[in-house]
Design a protein around this motif. Structure first.
Motif, PDB file in Angstrom:
ATOM      1  N   GLU A 134      27.364  51.052  78.179  1.00  0.00           N
ATOM      2  CA  GLU A 134      26.258  51.775  78.818  1.00  0.00           C
ATOM      3  C   GLU A 134      26.604  53.240  79.007  1.00  0.00           C
ATOM      4  O   GLU A 134      25.759  54.127  78.823  1.00  0.00           O
ATOM      5  N   PHE A 135      27.867  53.498  79.338  1.00  0.00           N
ATOM      6  CA  PHE A 135      28.320  54.880  79.507  1.00  0.00           C
ATOM      7  C   PHE A 135      28.231  55.648  78.187  1.00  0.00           C
ATOM      8  O   PHE A 135      27.767  56.799  78.152  1.00  0.00           O
ATOM      9  N   GLN A 136      28.647  54.978  77.073  1.00  0.00           N
ATOM     10  CA  GLN A 136      28.554  55.611  75.751  1.00  0.00           C
ATOM     11  C   GLN A 136      27.118  56.005  75.412  1.00  0.00           C
ATOM     12  O   GLN A 136      26.848  57.111  74.927  1.00  0.00           O
ATOM     13  N   VAL A 137      26.189  55.099  75.690  1.00  0.00           N
ATOM     14  CA  VAL A 137      24.786  55.337  75.357  1.00  0.00           C
ATOM     15  C   VAL A 137      24.219  56.492  76.182  1.00  0.00           C
ATOM     16  O   VAL A 137      23.541  57.381  75.663  1.00  0.00           O
ATOM     17  N   THR A 138      24.514  56.504  77.491  1.00  0.00           N
ATOM     18  CA  THR A 138      23.978  57.580  78.344  1.00  0.00           C
ATOM     19  C   THR A 138      24.570  58.933  77.966  1.00  0.00           C
ATOM     20  O   THR A 138      23.866  59.949  77.967  1.00  0.00           O
ATOM     21  N   GLU A 139      25.862  58.957  77.625  1.00  0.00           N
ATOM     22  CA  GLU A 139      26.482  60.211  77.201  1.00  0.00           C
ATOM     23  C   GLU A 139      25.792  60.739  75.929  1.00  0.00           C
ATOM     24  O   GLU A 139      25.522  61.929  75.809  1.00  0.00           O
ATOM     25  N   ALA A 140      25.514  59.816  74.987  1.00  0.00           N
ATOM     26  CA  ALA A 140      24.842  60.216  73.741  1.00  0.00           C
ATOM     27  C   ALA A 140      23.437  60.722  74.026  1.00  0.00           C
ATOM     28  O   ALA A 140      22.964  61.698  73.418  1.00  0.00           O
ATOM     29  N   LEU A 141      22.734  60.077  74.969  1.00  0.00           N
ATOM     30  CA  LEU A 141      21.364  60.485  75.293  1.00  0.00           C
ATOM     31  C   LEU A 141      21.321  61.830  75.996  1.00  0.00           C
ATOM     32  O   LEU A 141      20.361  62.588  75.849  1.00  0.00           O
ATOM     33  N   LEU A 142      22.349  62.153  76.784  1.00  0.00           N
ATOM     34  CA  LEU A 142      22.396  63.461  77.445  1.00  0.00           C
ATOM     35  C   LEU A 142      22.474  64.575  76.403  1.00  0.00           C
ATOM     36  O   LEU A 142      22.026  65.701  76.636  1.00  0.00           O
ATOM     37  N   GLN A 143      23.039  64.250  75.227  1.00  0.00           N
ATOM     38  CA  GLN A 143      23.175  65.262  74.170  1.00  0.00           C
ATOM     39  C   GLN A 143      22.018  65.219  73.175  1.00  0.00           C
ATOM     40  O   GLN A 143      21.531  66.252  72.716  1.00  0.00           O
ATOM     41  N   ASN A 144      21.552  63.979  72.810  1.00  0.00           N
ATOM     42  CA  ASN A 144      20.579  63.839  71.721  1.00  0.00           C
ATOM     43  C   ASN A 144      19.143  63.583  72.174  1.00  0.00           C
ATOM     44  O   ASN A 144      18.241  63.502  71.338  1.00  0.00           O
ATOM     45  N   LYS A 145      18.921  63.384  73.446  1.00  0.00           N
ATOM     46  CA  LYS A 145      17.593  63.132  74.021  1.00  0.00           C
ATOM     47  C   LYS A 145      17.030  61.753  73.651  1.00  0.00           C
ATOM     48  O   LYS A 145      16.548  61.029  74.510  1.00  0.00           O
ATOM     49  N   LYS A 146      17.078  61.380  72.354  1.00  0.00           N
ATOM     50  CA  LYS A 146      16.524  60.092  71.914  1.00  0.00           C
ATOM     51  C   LYS A 146      17.497  59.396  70.985  1.00  0.00           C
ATOM     52  O   LYS A 146      18.227  60.057  70.237  1.00  0.00           O
ATOM     53  N   LEU A 147      17.480  58.060  71.034  1.00  0.00           N
ATOM     54  CA  LEU A 147      18.288  57.266  70.110  1.00  0.00           C
ATOM     55  C   LEU A 147      17.445  56.102  69.598  1.00  0.00           C
ATOM     56  O   LEU A 147      16.724  55.466  70.367  1.00  0.00           O
ATOM     57  N   SER A 148      17.551  55.821  68.280  1.00  0.00           N
ATOM     58  CA  SER A 148      16.884  54.645  67.730  1.00  0.00           C
ATOM     59  C   SER A 148      17.777  53.426  67.961  1.00  0.00           C
ATOM     60  O   SER A 148      18.956  53.552  68.301  1.00  0.00           O
ATOM     61  N   ILE A 149      17.204  52.247  67.750  1.00  0.00           N
ATOM     62  CA  ILE A 149      17.978  51.011  67.912  1.00  0.00           C
ATOM     63  C   ILE A 149      19.165  51.008  66.965  1.00  0.00           C
ATOM     64  O   ILE A 149      20.270  50.622  67.329  1.00  0.00           O
ATOM     65  N   ASP A 150      18.938  51.464  65.728  1.00  0.00           N
ATOM     66  CA  ASP A 150      20.028  51.524  64.748  1.00  0.00           C
ATOM     67  C   ASP A 150      21.135  52.465  65.207  1.00  0.00           C
ATOM     68  O   ASP A 150      22.328  52.184  65.038  1.00  0.00           O
ATOM     69  N   GLN A 151      20.744  53.605  65.776  1.00  0.00           N
ATOM     70  CA  GLN A 151      21.747  54.566  66.243  1.00  0.00           C
ATOM     71  C   GLN A 151      22.576  53.990  67.394  1.00  0.00           C
ATOM     72  O   GLN A 151      23.788  54.200  67.465  1.00  0.00           O
ATOM     73  N   VAL A 152      21.910  53.253  68.299  1.00  0.00           N
ATOM     74  CA  VAL A 152      22.635  52.607  69.402  1.00  0.00           C
ATOM     75  C   VAL A 152      23.628  51.596  68.840  1.00  0.00           C
ATOM     76  O   VAL A 152      24.779  51.505  69.285  1.00  0.00           O
ATOM     77  N   SER A 153      23.188  50.832  67.840  1.00  0.00           N
ATOM     78  CA  SER A 153      24.038  49.816  67.225  1.00  0.00           C
ATOM     79  C   SER A 153      25.289  50.447  66.615  1.00  0.00           C
ATOM     80  O   SER A 153      26.409  49.950  66.796  1.00  0.00           O
ATOM     81  N   LYS A 154      25.098  51.547  65.889  1.00  0.00           N
ATOM     82  CA  LYS A 154      26.257  52.229  65.285  1.00  0.00           C
ATOM     83  C   LYS A 154      27.172  52.823  66.346  1.00  0.00           C
ATOM     84  O   LYS A 154      28.397  52.857  66.198  1.00  0.00           O
ATOM     85  N   LEU A 155      26.570  53.283  67.414  1.00  0.00           N
ATOM     86  CA  LEU A 155      27.338  53.921  68.494  1.00  0.00           C
ATOM     87  C   LEU A 155      28.276  52.931  69.181  1.00  0.00           C
ATOM     88  O   LEU A 155      29.452  53.230  69.408  1.00  0.00           O
ATOM     89  N   VAL A 156      27.756  51.755  69.502  1.00  0.00           N
ATOM     90  CA  VAL A 156      28.576  50.789  70.263  1.00  0.00           C
ATOM     91  C   VAL A 156      29.372  49.870  69.356  1.00  0.00           C
ATOM     92  O   VAL A 156      30.266  49.143  69.823  1.00  0.00           O
ATOM     93  N   GLY A 157      29.019  49.846  68.045  1.00  0.00           N
ATOM     94  CA  GLY A 157      29.836  49.095  67.101  1.00  0.00           C
ATOM     95  C   GLY A 157      29.457  47.645  66.898  1.00  0.00           C
ATOM     96  O   GLY A 157      30.220  46.890  66.306  1.00  0.00           O
TER      97      GLY A 157
END
Length: 829
Positions: A134-157
């Motif tokens: 959850e921390f990884q996702v919020t950090e990414a959103l603070l920088q990118n504003k939006k994330l797709s489901i695919d991007q979240v999947s790649k982010l968390v592995g």
């Protein structure tokens, strides 16, 4: 009307039956129209753009309809004619109206959403404990504003991230957002003019004096602008920024500096992607020969009482000139014309001929255009966003052009009407554009001309039986003789050791003589690639596709063996994987091998190739055809593409390298198609001055179809085919419907296909054939079985289709068979 509760029926671009009911928000009541695109939610998450099919006030009884989200267009992009055409197509070709809409609409009109997440407005960083993901996702959103489901999947592995997202939504860390993006982008150009305060001569003189003191480049740009814009200046005195910079020799930064000083102002304007073309001559200047004049008058008389006329004209008979006369009459009456061709390659030559007489009134629509260009043609015909381009009155295109938003269609020309490319095979709707054109014309009260030197058996039968009108051009334009055709016996050539690779001594000598006299040559081989297969000369192992039941074709350019069905490719093994033998031999030959070996035989000749592999890019057709037309190419090697209506005035020799592969194909239309292909490619030779010559290489030179080709005997071929088709219940005496079933497991497929066929056979007896595996019984790891029903002319086709649907429902009552994929092919080719 404002407070009336309105509902709309929406066609969604999905293979799902029927339309879907949505409620219209009150504030949109007066803005919603049939044919507009609307964005709607379908299912729990997805948002689609659909077409408004109808508007009504009937409240659904069993459910609460969702609201449409928004209107995507100010004006309808689809008209009533099109919706009726989609209805007919879905009914006749046994598909859904959603599938018809998918085939009809340009890609940018078919929008779908992708789920994205954004940070919740209620989320306060560091206010709650988050796990590492959850921390990884919020950090990414603070920088990118939006994330797709695919991007979240790649982010968390890991892939299954929906539970994670669900938890974060419940914690009010993120919210879900559905994005719907219009991917059509109009082409724009930047324009510039002086601001209002510099319209007067005095203010311009003061400005020039000021710039002359210290800003010489800016003065040069101003002087260039004044010479381009002319006097007097006004708010409409715009010039193109690109032209201004080119003329002045200044950079964009000089212009930007003047804009910052409020001396110049710029705007962006939507412009056409298509260059303006001027008419060179009036259609009235077209002079018809006696034979053309007779055909033209015959067509005109027939069209007074019939809606469809078949024009049977010999190759190089001058059908195009007759078409031009007919087109001119129609557009002079204020109506539109659709000119259909089977191949994109043909549009390159025909478009130039039509624009010579009709200029800007001619538009082109085909799949090699970019998605934005296709939308622009669509909008132009529909009268939407015309910009500065005139409205097209004549549209040239392949089968997809049937779906354009015509609102005043007067004539449809289906040139080379016999061609198999008019039939859509996959995906649904599996329509024949020639037949669909006849129905489209009835909607518009328009007329249809079917043209061909080798008409289909069905069309010729309809003409001879009086259903269609009939006209003929029996002589070539200018009195040029039809080509002399010679059959070369390959058995004798091999026996006498006269063959050079795949070329008989007669063909080689004919090519050499033609080149020596500065003539050009076309060689036809109906297979692309280098070698049709590779085979072990010890155990006869042949490499096959891992996904399909076909052998792999070797392509030398890429040094890969490829499947032409699914695209699978692999390298050539150094030895046979079954017996270890290194003696792997190439069997058969395609256009790539013909090209390579002809290069060795005739190193000084300029040789080119036209097949699917060499024409994938947007302008490849135009380049190949232009090079041959301007005689930069001596020999053109090709597949079926070179047989279809191309007009070259310097071709003397045509070679057909392997007629037997055409004649031996296991299909009831094989002889008809062989005659058509060989006659059409023969017709490319000797079209202008001297009589052409055609060399047909054959292992069975006495075949009756080859005799028909040599004698230019279409009626003889037609009569033979009618006898066989009447005997075996094929078109034009019966209609064919093929039901194609697919499944990954052959045992499930066999059970389902047998259950369906038995149920249908109980109703129609010996009219039902199968189920059988087709020639290629597995494609993309799906096993395939066909069941065919032959429908006699007197039997109602609608009743047969309803019984087919009932048999499918009966089969699917067994839950183990519900996963079988079913496809319907009406009037199967």
């Amino acid at each position: 009307m404002d407070r009336i509760t309105l509902f709309v029926e929406v066609v969604l671009p999905l293979p799902v039956a029927g339309t879907f009911t949505y409620r219209v928000p009150y504030e949109l009541n007066e803005f919603v129209f049939v044919g507009q695109r609307v964005s709607v939610q379908f299912g729990r998450k997805k948002i689609y753009s659909g077409i408004v099919y109808s508007i009504h006030t009937n409240v659904p009884r069993d459910y609460e309809p969702k609201y449409i989200i928004t209107l995507l267009d100010e004006k309808p992009v689809v008209n009533e004619y099109q919706l009726r055409f989609w209805d007919w197509m879905s009914d006749y070709y046994m598909c859904t109206i959603g599938e018809a809409s998918i085939a009809a609409l340009p890609t940018p009109f078919k929008l779908a959403s992708e789920s994205k997440i954004v940070l919740s407005p209620l989320f306060v960083p560091d206010s709650q404990i988050l796990n590492p993901f959850e921390f990884q996702v919020t950090e990414a959103l603070l920088q990118n504003k939006k994330l797709s489901i695919d991007q979240v999947s790649k982010l968390v592995g890991y892939k299954k991230v929906l539970p994670l997202i669900k938890t974060m939504i419940e914690k009010k860390v993120v919210v879900s957002e559905e994005e719907l993006v219009d991917i059509y982008k109009p082409k724009t150009e930047k324009l510039v003019r002086l601001t209002d305060e510099y319209f007067e001569d005095r203010s311009i003189k003061l400005l020039m004096d000021e710039l002359g003191k210290k800003a010489h480049k800016q003065l040069e740009l101003l002087m260039s602008y004044l010479s381009m814009a002319g006097f007097p200046l006004s708010s409409e005195s715009f010039v193109k920024v690109k032209d201004l910079l080119n003329r002045s020799g200044c950079s964009g930064s000089i212009l930007n500096a003047l804009v910052k000083k409020n001396i110049f102002t710029t705007i962006s304007r939507n412009v056409s992607r298509f260059e303006s073309v001027q008419q060179s001559k009036s259609p009235e200047t077209v002079k018809l020969s006696n034979h053309q004049e007779l055909a033209y008058k015959s067509i005109s008389v027939s069209l007074e009482t019939q809606n469809v006329v078949l024009l049977h004209g010999v190759t190089s008979g001058g059908k195009t000139e007759v078409y031009i006369k007919l087109i001119s009459e129609v557009i002079d009456s204020g109506k539109q014309v659709l000119y259909m061709l089977p191949e994109i390659a043909l549009t390159t030559q025909i478009i130039n001929r039509l624009r010579y007489y009709f200029g800007d009134e001619v538009g082109v629509y085909h799949s090699r255009y970019g998605r934005n260009e296709r939308v622009e043609v669509w909008n132009n015909i529909a009268g939407i966003k015309k910009d500065d381009h005139s409205r097209f009155k004549i549209i040239l295109g392949p089968r997809s052009s049937l779906f354009l938003p015509f609102n005043n269609l007067g004539l449809i020309i289906v040139d080379e009407e016999h061609d198999g490319s008019y039939k859509q095979f996959d995906p649904a709707p599996r329509y024949n554009a020639r037949d669909a054109a006849v129905y489209l014309a009835t909607l518009h009260n328009a007329k249809v001309i079917l043209g061909s030197a080798t008409p289909s058996v069905e069309s010729y039968y309809n003409a001879k039986s009086g259903k269609y009108g009939f006209a003929e051009i029996t002589d070539r334009y200018g009195g040029v003789m039809l080509p002399e055709i010679e059959i070369v016996n390959l058995r004798e050539e091999h026996k006498r050791r006269m063959m050079k690779s795949h070329f008989s001594s007669v063909l080689v000598k004919s090519i050499e003589d033609a080149l020596e006299n500065n003539y050009q040559v076309i060689l036809f081989q109906n297979r692309r690639g280098f070698s049709l297969r590779i085979e072990c000369d010890t155990c006869h192992w042949v490499p096959e596709c891992k996904n399909c039941d076909v052998t792999l074709t070797y392509h030398k350019y890429s040094e890969l063996m490829k499947c032409h069905y699914c695209g699978y490719s692999t390298t050539v093994p150094p030895e046979c994987p079954d017996c270890g033998n290194s003696g792997l031999k190439m069997q058969g030959f395609g256009t790539e091998k013909v090209y390579e070996e002809l290069k060795l035989l005739m190193p000084d000749a300029k040789i080119d190739r036209m097949d699917l592999d060499t024409t994938r890019s947007k302008n490849s057709f135009a380049r190949i055809i232009n090079d041959f037309e301007t005689r930069k190419t001596d020999i053109l090697i090709g597949t079926q593409m070179v047989t279809k209506g191309l007009d070259f005035d310097n071709v003397h020799i045509v070679g057909i390298l392997s007629s037997d592969s055409l004649l031996s194909f296991p299909d009831f239309r094989a002889h008809e198609r062989s005659f058509q292909l060989m006659s059409q490619v023969s017709g490319r030779s000797g079209r202008k001055d001297i009589r052409g010559r055609v060399i047909i290489q054959a292992w069975k030179p006495d075949h009756p179809i080859l005799k028909n080709v040599v004698d230019h005997d279409f009626p003889g071929m037609y009569t033979q085919q009618l006898v066989e088709r009447r005997k075996f219940n094929y078109p034009p005496y019966h209609r064919l419907i093929v039901i194609r079933m697919k499944h990954r497991k052959p045992e499930i497929l066999n059970k389902g296909a047998a259950s369906f066929a038995n149920d249908l056979r109980a109703k129609y007896g010996k009219l039902v054939f199968g189920p059988e595996y087709p020639l290629v019984g597995r494609i993309r790891n799906l096993y395939i079985k066909h069941t065919m029903i032959k429908v006699p002319k007197g039997m109602r086709l609608t009743d047969v289709k309803n019984e087919i649907y009932k048999s499918v429902l009966a089969m699917r009552s067994d839950t183990s068979l519900k996963s079988i994929i079913i496809q319907y092919d009406v009037d199967s080719q």
